[in-house]
Design an enzyme around this catalytic site. Structure first.
Site, mmCIF file in Angstrom:
data_model
loop_
_atom_site.group_PDB
_atom_site.id
_atom_site.type_symbol
_atom_site.label_atom_id
_atom_site.label_comp_id
_atom_site.label_asym_id
_atom_site.label_seq_id
_atom_site.Cartn_x
_atom_site.Cartn_y
_atom_site.Cartn_z
ATOM 1 N N THR A 161 0.818 -1.221 0.000
ATOM 2 C CA THR A 161 0.000 0.000 0.000
ATOM 3 C C THR A 161 0.853 1.273 0.000
ATOM 4 O O THR A 161 2.000 1.240 0.421
ATOM 5 C CB THR A 161 -0.845 -0.052 1.287
ATOM 6 O OG1 THR A 161 -1.688 -1.183 1.195
ATOM 7 C CG2 THR A 161 -1.665 1.188 1.525
ATOM 8 N N ASP A 200 -8.312 -2.243 5.434
ATOM 9 C CA ASP A 200 -8.342 -1.092 6.342
ATOM 10 C C ASP A 200 -8.160 0.238 5.618
ATOM 11 O O ASP A 200 -8.562 1.287 6.139
ATOM 12 C CB ASP A 200 -7.246 -1.230 7.409
ATOM 13 C CG ASP A 200 -5.859 -1.310 6.764
ATOM 14 O OD1 ASP A 200 -5.712 -2.028 5.743
ATOM 15 O OD2 ASP A 200 -4.931 -0.658 7.264
ATOM 16 N N THR A 222 -0.325 0.715 6.950
ATOM 17 C CA THR A 222 -0.130 -0.340 5.962
ATOM 18 C C THR A 222 0.130 -1.645 6.692
ATOM 19 O O THR A 222 0.860 -1.673 7.675
ATOM 20 C CB THR A 222 1.041 -0.039 5.000
ATOM 21 O OG1 THR A 222 1.216 -1.175 4.146
ATOM 22 C CG2 THR A 222 2.349 0.270 5.713
ATOM 23 N N GLY A 234 -4.719 -5.790 6.835
ATOM 24 C CA GLY A 234 -5.882 -4.927 7.013
ATOM 25 C C GLY A 234 -6.896 -5.383 8.047
ATOM 26 O O GLY A 234 -7.436 -4.567 8.793
HETATM 27 N N1 ASP Z 1 -3.612 -2.773 4.462
HETATM 28 C C1 ASP Z 1 -3.814 -3.240 3.117
HETATM 29 C C2 ASP Z 1 -5.006 -4.161 3.092
HETATM 30 O O1 ASP Z 1 -5.157 -4.961 3.986
HETATM 31 C C3 ASP Z 1 -2.634 -3.954 2.570
HETATM 32 C C4 ASP Z 1 -1.309 -3.287 2.797
HETATM 33 O O2 ASP Z 1 -1.205 -2.309 3.500
HETATM 34 O O3 ASP Z 1 -0.349 -3.745 2.235
HETATM 35 O O4 ASP Z 1 -5.769 -4.103 2.157
#
Ligand code: ASP
Length: 354
Positions: free
Chosen positions: A219, A250, A270, A273
């Site tokens: 992310t 998230d 990040t 999530g």
């Molecule tokens: N937080 C993001 C999700 O769960 C993924 C990430 O941050 O890499 O969609």
């Protein structure tokens, strides 16, 4: 007798109103840690956290990450330096990372189980506590821009899927053909994850296989403090590889992936999530500063090093407070991250021990 009684009641009302007023201003005072006196400003970004180890990285890939992080953060920094708003700075900064195939956002978004790309994004204005978010959009080149439009041009906070795209059309967003989001690297990652998943079903690998765990990271996020003392936060993602059932992480959840409040801080998350939603990571950091009157670094450390791992989750955050103090906290081996302060000092890091 009646007039004395009226006078007494009058005094009582006046006294209680004053008390209410005092207690309200006390509450406001409690969240003011120190007055922001000069026009300091700053910006912090992340490009995802995970098992990012030097041994998995080539020199040229490392250089590519460094230069893209630099391009993104210097763009936001120069907007802030010229007196632009934190919202403008984070949007422009995130756009650069969304347009790069290096990150799991916009071009470079990971693939769903059905081999499509579904993107989530959110943005929050610390001055007004206004926020906008989109989830599961498939035809928007820069989802953070649509999140901003949801905040500015709709009475809502979070729009999803086809409805979000209908809103985008009404706001004159160009519809991008889904093939734009195809990258060979992300497509091959999906194939690998699907293969691992099959092996997992036949019990050939453990549930903690790092490849499966880390297929969700990448992310992008940005937080900024502008010269007017306004904080803003934004996050944009493709979510996790092999996600299905319109899974939403998230990143578009205000309070989990993104939060900004001029009284405390701005945070972008990040990581895994599901855990970041359950721990309400971004808001919890702000709330701990407000209620416990601890510093940004202390609050970020408590949430990322204790609360999230206690649930079984991993990941990180970048954050900046109303005085320009920053936190880049993560509990994974690496997190793409960069910071630039008002003096123009630039820090770019990838691994834990750098
Ligand atoms: N937080 C993001 C999700 O769960 C993924 C990430 O941050 O890499 O969609």
């Amino acid at each position: 007798m009646k007039s004395i009684l009226t006078l007494l009641i009058g005094f009582f009302i006046l006294f209680s109103c004053n008390n209410v007023k005092n207690s309200t201003s006390d509450v406001i005072k409690n969240v003011e840690f120190s007055e922001k006196t000069d026009a300091t400003f700053g910006i912090v970004i992340h490009g995802g956290a995970g098992t990012i180890l030097k041994k998995y990285m080539t020199d040229s890939l490392e250089n590519a990450f460094h230069s893209k992080l630099k391009e993104a953060i210097t763009t936001g920094h120069s907007i802030l330096e010229k007196g632009g708003s934190s919202l403008e700075a984070i949007t422009a900064t995130i756009n650069i990372m969304e347009d790069s195939p290096l990150f799991n956002a916009g071009k470079g978004a990971v693939f769903t189980h059905e081999e499509t790309n579904e993107m989530d994004a959110s943005i929050m204005d610390g001055a007004t506590l206004n926020a906008g978010a989109v989830a599961g959009v498939k035809r928007i080149k820069n989802p953070i821009n649509l999140a901003l439009s949801v905040m500015n041009d709709s009475p809502h906070v979070l729009l999803s899927g086809a409805g979000a795209e209908e809103f985008a059309r009404e706001q004159d967003f160009k519809m991008t053909d889904p093939s734009y989001f195809y990258t060979e690297k992300r497509f091959q990652s999906l194939q690998k994850v699907k293969k691992k998943e099959l092996e997992k079903e036949t019990a050939q690998v453990s549930f903690e296989d790092p490849f499966i765990k880390d297929s969700k990271f990448g992310t992008v996020g940005c937080v900024a403090l502008d010269k007017n003392g306004n904080l803003a936060a934004g996050t944009s993602t493709g979510g996790m590889t092999n996600k299905r059932w319109n899974r939403i992480g998230d990143a578009p959840i205000i309070g989990a992936g993104t939060y900004a409040n001029n009284a405390t801080c701005a945070v972008s998350s990040t990581g895994w999530g599901e855990y970041f939603i359950r721990a309400m990571v971004a808001h919890d950091i702000s709330a701990m500063m407000e209620y416990k009157r601890i510093t940004l670094q202390e609050a970020a450390h408590e949430v990322i090093q204790n609360k999230v791992p206690a649930l079984g989750g991993d990941g990180g955050i970048v954050a900046i407070d109303k005085n320009g103090n920053i936190a880049m906290e993560f509990n994974t081996p690496g997190m793409f991250r960069a910071h630039m302060n008002a003096e123009g000092d630039l820090i770019i890091k990838i691994y834990k021990d750098e």
